[in-house]
Every structure is written in C-alpha cells, then in structure tokens.
Scaffold this motif. Structure first.
Motif, mmCIF file in Angstrom:
data_model
loop_
_atom_site.group_PDB
_atom_site.id
_atom_site.type_symbol
_atom_site.label_atom_id
_atom_site.label_comp_id
_atom_site.label_asym_id
_atom_site.label_seq_id
_atom_site.Cartn_x
_atom_site.Cartn_y
_atom_site.Cartn_z
ATOM 1 N N GLU A 201 1.894 -6.335 4.512
ATOM 2 C CA GLU A 201 3.283 -5.892 4.611
ATOM 3 C C GLU A 201 3.576 -4.659 3.759
ATOM 4 O O GLU A 201 4.501 -3.906 4.062
ATOM 5 C CB GLU A 201 4.227 -7.024 4.205
ATOM 6 N N ILE A 202 2.827 -4.481 2.684
ATOM 7 C CA ILE A 202 3.063 -3.352 1.781
ATOM 8 C C ILE A 202 1.833 -2.459 1.757
ATOM 9 O O ILE A 202 0.740 -2.889 1.391
ATOM 10 C CB ILE A 202 3.407 -3.846 0.358
ATOM 11 N N LYS A 203 2.026 -1.214 2.147
ATOM 12 C CA LYS A 203 0.935 -0.261 2.252
ATOM 13 C C LYS A 203 1.248 0.937 1.358
ATOM 14 O O LYS A 203 1.998 1.838 1.753
ATOM 15 C CB LYS A 203 0.769 0.174 3.713
ATOM 16 N N PRO A 204 0.693 0.966 0.147
ATOM 17 C CA PRO A 204 0.998 2.071 -0.774
ATOM 18 C C PRO A 204 0.476 3.412 -0.259
ATOM 19 O O PRO A 204 -0.456 3.473 0.548
ATOM 20 C CB PRO A 204 0.268 1.667 -2.062
ATOM 21 N N ALA A 205 1.081 4.484 -0.750
ATOM 22 C CA ALA A 205 0.629 5.840 -0.417
ATOM 23 C C ALA A 205 -0.380 6.355 -1.433
ATOM 24 O O ALA A 205 -0.966 7.416 -1.220
ATOM 25 C CB ALA A 205 1.817 6.789 -0.340
ATOM 26 N N TRP A 206 -0.568 5.615 -2.536
ATOM 27 C CA TRP A 206 -1.547 5.976 -3.561
ATOM 28 C C TRP A 206 -1.410 7.430 -4.036
ATOM 29 O O TRP A 206 -2.369 8.177 -4.078
ATOM 30 C CB TRP A 206 -2.971 5.703 -3.075
ATOM 31 N N HIS A 207 -0.176 7.777 -4.391
ATOM 32 C CA HIS A 207 0.021 9.092 -5.015
ATOM 33 C C HIS A 207 -0.812 9.193 -6.289
ATOM 34 O O HIS A 207 -1.446 10.211 -6.556
ATOM 35 C CB HIS A 207 1.503 9.304 -5.335
ATOM 36 N N LEU A 208 -0.804 8.110 -7.047
ATOM 37 C CA LEU A 208 -1.624 8.036 -8.262
ATOM 38 C C LEU A 208 -2.348 6.698 -8.302
ATOM 39 O O LEU A 208 -1.864 5.698 -7.753
ATOM 40 C CB LEU A 208 -0.748 8.176 -9.521
ATOM 41 N N TYR A 209 -3.509 6.697 -8.939
ATOM 42 C CA TYR A 209 -4.236 5.450 -9.173
ATOM 43 C C TYR A 209 -4.160 5.190 -10.676
ATOM 44 O O TYR A 209 -4.791 5.878 -11.476
ATOM 45 C CB TYR A 209 -5.690 5.557 -8.720
ATOM 46 N N VAL A 210 -3.338 4.189 -11.049
ATOM 47 C CA VAL A 210 -2.995 3.975 -12.455
ATOM 48 C C VAL A 210 -3.516 2.620 -12.935
ATOM 49 O O VAL A 210 -3.148 1.567 -12.394
ATOM 50 C CB VAL A 210 -1.468 4.051 -12.655
ATOM 51 N N TYR B 11 4.367 5.846 -8.118
ATOM 52 C CA TYR B 11 2.938 6.006 -7.800
ATOM 53 C C TYR B 11 2.639 5.804 -6.320
ATOM 54 O O TYR B 11 1.488 5.693 -5.913
ATOM 55 C CB TYR B 11 2.064 5.050 -8.622
ATOM 56 N N GLY B 12 3.712 5.708 -5.501
ATOM 57 C CA GLY B 12 3.517 5.487 -4.073
ATOM 58 C C GLY B 12 3.555 4.034 -3.663
ATOM 59 O O GLY B 12 3.265 3.698 -2.511
ATOM 60 N N TYR B 13 3.927 3.136 -4.604
ATOM 61 C CA TYR B 13 3.982 1.704 -4.294
ATOM 62 C C TYR B 13 5.432 1.304 -3.986
ATOM 63 O O TYR B 13 6.321 1.462 -4.823
ATOM 64 C CB TYR B 13 3.452 0.865 -5.455
ATOM 65 N N PRO B 14 5.705 0.760 -2.802
ATOM 66 C CA PRO B 14 7.083 0.427 -2.418
ATOM 67 C C PRO B 14 7.708 -0.659 -3.283
ATOM 68 O O PRO B 14 7.051 -1.630 -3.665
ATOM 69 C CB PRO B 14 6.933 -0.075 -0.967
ATOM 70 N N CYS B 15 8.980 -0.473 -3.580
ATOM 71 C CA CYS B 15 9.749 -1.493 -4.291
ATOM 72 C C CYS B 15 9.994 -2.695 -3.376
ATOM 73 O O CYS B 15 9.797 -2.628 -2.167
ATOM 74 C CB CYS B 15 11.095 -0.912 -4.720
ATOM 75 N N GLU B 16 10.463 -3.784 -3.980
ATOM 76 C CA GLU B 16 10.824 -4.983 -3.210
ATOM 77 C C GLU B 16 12.177 -4.750 -2.547
ATOM 78 O O GLU B 16 13.227 -5.214 -3.005
ATOM 79 C CB GLU B 16 10.869 -6.200 -4.134
ATOM 80 N N MET B 17 12.162 -4.022 -1.434
ATOM 81 C CA MET B 17 13.400 -3.551 -0.828
ATOM 82 C C MET B 17 14.224 -4.645 -0.170
ATOM 83 O O MET B 17 15.457 -4.529 -0.094
ATOM 84 C CB MET B 17 13.087 -2.430 0.163
ATOM 85 N N ASP B 18 13.613 -5.715 0.297
ATOM 86 C CA ASP B 18 14.403 -6.804 0.878
ATOM 87 C C ASP B 18 15.315 -7.423 -0.167
ATOM 88 O O ASP B 18 16.522 -7.621 0.068
ATOM 89 C CB ASP B 18 13.484 -7.881 1.470
ATOM 90 N N ALA C 58 4.240 5.853 2.489
ATOM 91 C CA ALA C 58 4.115 4.442 2.098
ATOM 92 C C ALA C 58 4.906 3.576 3.075
ATOM 93 O O ALA C 58 5.949 3.990 3.589
ATOM 94 C CB ALA C 58 4.623 4.235 0.676
ATOM 95 N N ILE C 59 4.414 2.365 3.316
ATOM 96 C CA ILE C 59 5.023 1.486 4.319
ATOM 97 C C ILE C 59 5.433 0.159 3.697
ATOM 98 O O ILE C 59 4.675 -0.451 2.936
ATOM 99 C CB ILE C 59 4.058 1.253 5.488
#
Length: 372
Positions: free
Chosen positions: A280-289, A133-140, A163-164
């Motif tokens: 720190e986490i900036k979603p791209a909001w592909h979908l609003y769920v 949905y454009g929300y970044p995973c916990e990549m660290d 997304a950032i």
C-alpha cells in the motif's frame, strides 16, 4: 581513492537541446513550456490543476495564502523537516505548532495530532504533513482527523515525487500539495522551482494570481491581490518536462537500490534501516536514511573512504534559533530530537551502481568490525 557522491543531478543532451530550443523560440517567462509542464505534472500526480512556481517554499507559502490562513490561525506540522516547512507559516503571520514524529517512519505521528488540535480549540486551520525522504505519511488517519475538525491539509511533497499511498500518488491526498524541483530532488528543473497541485479550482486560481504579483487572469493590468514574483522561468519548465518523462524509470532505480541496501545492511552493527513500505505504501526514496548511535564516527569513516553522506537534518526546526525565541526548547519532541542525533543519509541516486553499493556496504561493515 574512489569517490561516491551523495546525490547526482541528471542533465542529458536531450535536456540541453530542449533548453536551447526554448531560449530561441519561447518567451523567457510565461512560455508555452510552463503551461505544458503544468498540464503534464497534474496528469502525472492525478489532479485537476498544477501551478508552477519558483520554489517548493513558494508552493507551500502560496498554498497557505490561497486558503485564507493568516493572523490568529494555527498551523500544525512536524519539527523533523527542512525549516522552510515551518517558515511559511510565519510568512502568513500564523502560529506554527509541532507534533512529534514516529521514529519508525520519520513522519508526523497521527496519534499525537488530535490532542494538539483539541488544546487549541478552533484556532487550528491547517496541517502540513511532510512526506519526508519520500516516505508517505499516514494520510488516512490524518485525513480523518482533519475532516472531523474541518481543517485543511497541505501536503509537503517536496521530497516525494512519485511516492504512492494506497494506490494514489502523494500530492493528490489533501486540499493542496507542494513540490520542489531543487537540484537534489528526484526530478529537477536545473535550478530552483516548485509546483502546487490541487483539485480545487479556487485554490488553483488564487495561487496562479499570487505567483504573478496578484495579476488578474482576464486583465493583466488589474492586480486583485498583493502578490509575489514567484513564477517559474520557461527554460526551467522545459527541462522539468524532460525530467518528468524519466521520473518513473529513475524512481524504480532508486527502489532497486533501496532493496539492495536493505538486503545487504540488515543486521549490520546497530544500524536501524529506513521503512521499506509495502503493497500500500511505495516510497520514492529521495534519500536512504539509516540510524546509528555512532553517526558522526561512521560519517567521518565513510568520508575518509571517499563516500559522501549527509544529515537531513541535524537540528530539528523547533531548536533552530528563531524558534527557540518563540519558546520551543529541548525535550518537547523527543523522537525528532533523538533521530536528529542518529540519522545518516547514504548515497542515493539513479546512477549509483551495484559495485558502488557493495563498496559502501563493505566500508560500513569494516567500520563496525574495526572501529566500534
């Protein structure tokens, strides 16, 4: 009756003119627009290389192949994604294994990841975290685990253009990443299309060859791999270049819409709103769920009001027929299974107006006042 679409792809006169110009002036395949699109997309993501392909599925598939993943190997991903994420693991004759999601973020739960890896010994060769949905995973956390066990990371960023995560764009956080330009995405190429991003020269070179029937760069009559016909058409790349110019503007509109939804839907009924992100986490909001126990009733109510909604996705991958045959069954990934029964995608696109948002919110409030 008012009609509000779930998703509205953008096609402008500028894109139409550029498409026509390219049809007249460039070769239909391997045209200059493809090279320029790759350069511009790589710069946008913040990586050295971007390789244009014909779909997000191909981007994932060729990324796995470029890393030498195949028979006897295990690849871990989430069951809460579009089925193509898992299918590509089958394509390369590897074994897919799933790790459940966090119900808060809809993304793979890193706290469950290491146990699966340890149980498989040294068979796990890659992880495909999905920025759903454009929300970044916990990549660290994922990155630390991958480094500890010498495992590749291929980001599925097919829904996360722009997304950032902690100052870096998704698509620059693993060994390789896959993007999709399907018409419903934050940016499109007016058809199917995809991109592999990476900082690894070897991955970039192999993917470039694999997409073009394995053809060697220095000798087009020499084929070094059993490759695929997975190139991006020139006209698609030309439209993608124009779309990329406006992606940040469109994403900011999506973020504004998400903030309006969050503000106006807070505390309404039993709705669980999506994660907002933070500094720190900036979603791209592909979908609003959103989530609700009354998902099907609410969806039908909104449809009768002219509001198109969606379900992404009603059946987790592990419960799809081919995966059931592999031994996956109900109860294995409870968070994914519960969310699949509760999720509802509300209209989300840059053309959505405040008036339309207010109408959607008013209809949802009416549902909880009159129906529930």
């Amino acid at each position: 009756m008012k009609k509000i679409d779930l998703i509205v792809p953008i096609l402008t006169e500028e894109m139409e003119k550029e498409a026509l110009r390219v049809l007249r002036e460039e070769f239909f395949l391997r045209g200059e627009s493809v090279r320029k699109f790759e350069e511009e997309f790589a710069k946008y993501i913040g990586v050295k290389y971007a390789i244009a392909v014909n779909s997000g599925t191909s981007a994932l598939h060729l990324s796995l192949l470029s890393l030498g993943i195949g028979k006897g190997d295990v690849v871990i991903t989430t069951p809460f994604t579009f089925i193509a994420t898992a299918n590509v693991i089958i394509y390369v004759n590897a074994k897919p294994l799933f790790v459940d999601i966090s119900s808060d973020t809809f993304t793979i739960d890193p706290s469950q990841l290491e146990k699966v890896i340890v149980n498989q010994g040294d068979k796990v060769k890659a992880i495909i975290p999905v920025h759903l949905y454009g929300y970044p995973c916990e990549m660290d956390e994922i990155g630390e685990i991958a480094q500890k066990y010498d495992i590749y990371i291929i980001e599925d960023a097919c829904q996360a253009h722009g997304a950032i995560y902690k100052g870096r764009k998704v698509g620059s956080l693993g060994d390789a990443a896959a993007f999709s330009f399907y018409p419903s995405k934050n940016m499109t190429v007016a058809g199917d299309g995809g991109m592999v991003t990476t900082n690894d020269n070897k991955i970039a070179e192999i993917v470039s060859q694999l997409r073009d029937v394995g053809r060697a760069r220095e000798n087009p009559n020499k084929h070094e791999f059993i490759g695929y016909t997975a190139r991006m058409n020139t006209i698609n790349a030309a439209i993608g270049r124009i779309q990329l110019k406006y992606l940040e503007e469109w994403n900011e509109k999506r973020r504004k819409i998400a903030r309006e939804y969050n503000k106006k839907l807070k505390g309404v009924g039993d709705l669980i709103l999506p994660p907002e992100g933070d500094d720190e986490i900036k979603p791209a909001w592909h979908l609003y769920v959103v989530r609700t126990r009354y998902r099907d009733k609410l969806m039908k109510f909104l449809s009768n009001k002219g509001i198109q909604c969606g379900i992404h996705y009603p059946i987790p991958v592990h419960l799809q027929p081919p995966y059931r045959k592999m031994g996956f069954k109900e109860g294995m990934f409870p968070n994914a299974e519960r969310c699949a029964k509760e999720i509802l995608s509300l209209p989300m696109h840059p053309k959505l107006t405040t008036e339309e948002i207010n109408y959607i919110v008013d209809c949802i409030k009416e549902f909880y006042e009159k129906v529930v």
